[in-house]
Design a protein around this motif. Structure first.
Motif, PDB file in Angstrom:
ATOM      1  N   ILE A 229       8.352   2.425   4.895  1.00  0.00           N
ATOM      2  CA  ILE A 229       6.910   2.164   4.958  1.00  0.00           C
ATOM      3  C   ILE A 229       6.329   2.293   3.564  1.00  0.00           C
ATOM      4  O   ILE A 229       6.464   3.346   2.920  1.00  0.00           O
ATOM      5  CB  ILE A 229       6.212   3.159   5.904  1.00  0.00           C
ATOM      6  CG1 ILE A 229       6.859   3.132   7.303  1.00  0.00           C
ATOM      7  CG2 ILE A 229       4.714   2.847   5.997  1.00  0.00           C
ATOM      8  CD1 ILE A 229       6.399   4.248   8.208  1.00  0.00           C
ATOM      9  N   GLU A 230       5.698   1.242   3.068  1.00  0.00           N
ATOM     10  CA  GLU A 230       5.043   1.288   1.764  1.00  0.00           C
ATOM     11  C   GLU A 230       3.535   1.152   1.960  1.00  0.00           C
ATOM     12  O   GLU A 230       3.066   0.271   2.667  1.00  0.00           O
ATOM     13  CB  GLU A 230       5.555   0.153   0.859  1.00  0.00           C
ATOM     14  CG  GLU A 230       6.994   0.337   0.427  1.00  0.00           C
ATOM     15  CD  GLU A 230       7.411  -0.648  -0.654  1.00  0.00           C
ATOM     16  OE1 GLU A 230       6.593  -1.529  -0.991  1.00  0.00           O
ATOM     17  OE2 GLU A 230       8.538  -0.536  -1.171  1.00  0.00           O
ATOM     18  N   GLU A 231       2.772   2.048   1.318  1.00  0.00           N
ATOM     19  CA  GLU A 231       1.313   2.047   1.473  1.00  0.00           C
ATOM     20  C   GLU A 231       0.650   2.152   0.115  1.00  0.00           C
ATOM     21  O   GLU A 231       1.170   2.805  -0.793  1.00  0.00           O
ATOM     22  CB  GLU A 231       0.891   3.233   2.348  1.00  0.00           C
ATOM     23  CG  GLU A 231       1.502   3.204   3.740  1.00  0.00           C
ATOM     24  CD  GLU A 231       1.287   4.489   4.507  1.00  0.00           C
ATOM     25  OE1 GLU A 231       0.682   4.417   5.582  1.00  0.00           O
ATOM     26  OE2 GLU A 231       1.739   5.542   4.035  1.00  0.00           O
TER      27      GLU A 231
ATOM     28  N   GLY B 225       2.992   3.211  -8.010  1.00  0.00           N
ATOM     29  CA  GLY B 225       1.647   3.343  -7.467  1.00  0.00           C
ATOM     30  C   GLY B 225       1.559   3.250  -5.958  1.00  0.00           C
ATOM     31  O   GLY B 225       0.463   3.262  -5.396  1.00  0.00           O
ATOM     32  N   LYS B 226       2.700   3.151  -5.273  1.00  0.00           N
ATOM     33  CA  LYS B 226       2.722   3.076  -3.820  1.00  0.00           C
ATOM     34  C   LYS B 226       3.322   4.347  -3.227  1.00  0.00           C
ATOM     35  O   LYS B 226       4.191   4.980  -3.831  1.00  0.00           O
ATOM     36  CB  LYS B 226       3.548   1.874  -3.346  1.00  0.00           C
ATOM     37  CG  LYS B 226       2.939   0.521  -3.672  1.00  0.00           C
ATOM     38  CD  LYS B 226       3.786  -0.594  -3.072  1.00  0.00           C
ATOM     39  CE  LYS B 226       3.167  -1.961  -3.342  1.00  0.00           C
ATOM     40  NZ  LYS B 226       3.983  -3.062  -2.747  1.00  0.00           N
ATOM     41  N   ARG B 227       2.842   4.697  -2.055  1.00  0.00           N
ATOM     42  CA  ARG B 227       3.415   5.816  -1.301  1.00  0.00           C
ATOM     43  C   ARG B 227       4.481   5.256  -0.375  1.00  0.00           C
ATOM     44  O   ARG B 227       4.200   4.426   0.489  1.00  0.00           O
ATOM     45  CB  ARG B 227       2.317   6.515  -0.501  1.00  0.00           C
ATOM     46  CG  ARG B 227       2.759   7.743   0.285  1.00  0.00           C
ATOM     47  CD  ARG B 227       1.532   8.409   0.882  1.00  0.00           C
ATOM     48  NE  ARG B 227       1.849   9.620   1.607  1.00  0.00           N
ATOM     49  CZ  ARG B 227       2.038   9.665   2.920  1.00  0.00           C
ATOM     50  NH1 ARG B 227       1.955   8.554   3.638  1.00  0.00           N
ATOM     51  NH2 ARG B 227       2.297  10.820   3.511  1.00  0.00           N
TER      52      ARG B 227
END
Length: 263
Positions: A261-263, A9-11
């Motif tokens: 980078i996790e968003e 569920g993370k970009r």
């Protein structure tokens, strides 16, 4: 190189911060490197020699491909161990690359934009503090500091190793005093250019290799020859992975450095 994918569920964005070595880049390095390519046809030789398996045992008569690489541990993007700076660091035998704690090599990253500094100029403690004020960040122990000079654009060109600003002794000491153990730069070295320092040292003006030599008194590691720092979209709020290759008793180890980078 940049990769973006979805995970739980993370970009997730992965940004490759490493230079790419090739036989073409060798002529622009002080320490030359060579890559010998052995294709799938040539790959028959070893299994035939040690196992008696010639080409008829392989689909289309093609075996494995391999490469033989001759290079210095300081070629390409790499991590310098404290042993690189001298035999003693912080009053004890200096750690070699196989002894560097792994937790130094993975942590929160912060980019200091120093692209306004000219070739040969020193990056001072005041420069770093001013940049922290500008981006609104406070350093904490084990952050991985990345110095963005813009010098990586010269990689693979004549005189690359003399085309950067560099950290001063005072700047390195201050970073270590904040708890920083890993300092990276997108240039051939973390110091000012060797030719400039050599000229000044001969006149008695500076200590040659001053930023590196801090490591004899205060233990720390460097990442040299980073690339693509301009692709990191924010000055902090990302992770850096910079694990070096495990080479016994070595002063450095190559590393595929990546910003995460996790968003």
């Amino acid at each position: 190189m940049k990769e973006i994918y979805e995970k739980n569920g993370k970009r997730v964005t992965l940004i490759d911060l490493s230079d790419r070595l090739s036989n073409e880049t060798s002529r622009y390095e002080i320490k030359e490197h060579q890559i010998h390519y052995h294709d799938h046809k040539q790959g028959i030789h070893l299994p035939k020699k040690i196992l008696g398996l010639d080409q008829k045992y392989w689909p289309d008569g093609l075996a494995w491909a391999t490469e033989t690489v001759i290079l210095n541990t300081h070629s390409g993007t790499h991590v310098d161990a404290p042993y690189h700076y001298g035999p003693i660091s912080d009053g004890k035998p200096a750690r070699t690359i196989d002894q560097v704690p792994l937790h130094w090599c993975y942590g929160d990253g912060v980019v200091f934009d120093m692209r306004h500094k000219k070739i040969g100029e020193g990056i001072t403690q005041e420069d770093l503090q001013k940049e922290l004020d500008r981006i609104g960040y406070k350093l904490k122990p084990y952050d991985i500091v990345l110095i963005h000079t813009g010098a990586s654009k010269h990689f693979g060109t004549p005189g690359y190793f003399f085309k950067q600003p560099g950290l001063t002794k005072g700047a390195v000491e201050w970073l270590i005093d904040q708890g920083i153990k890993m300092i990276g730069i997108d240039a051939w070295g973390i110091d000012r250019p060797l030719d400039r320092m050599a000229e000044e040292a001969k006149k008695g003006e500076v200590q040659f290799w001053e930023a590196h030599l801090v490591g004899r008194e205060k233990e720390y590691c460097q990442i040299e020859k980073l690339a693509n720092l301009d692709q990191i979209p924010k000055p902090f709020g990302f992770k850096v992975s910079a694990f070096p290759i495990n080479i016994a008793n070595a002063s450095a180890g190559w590393s595929r450095v990546v910003a995460i980078i996790e968003e």
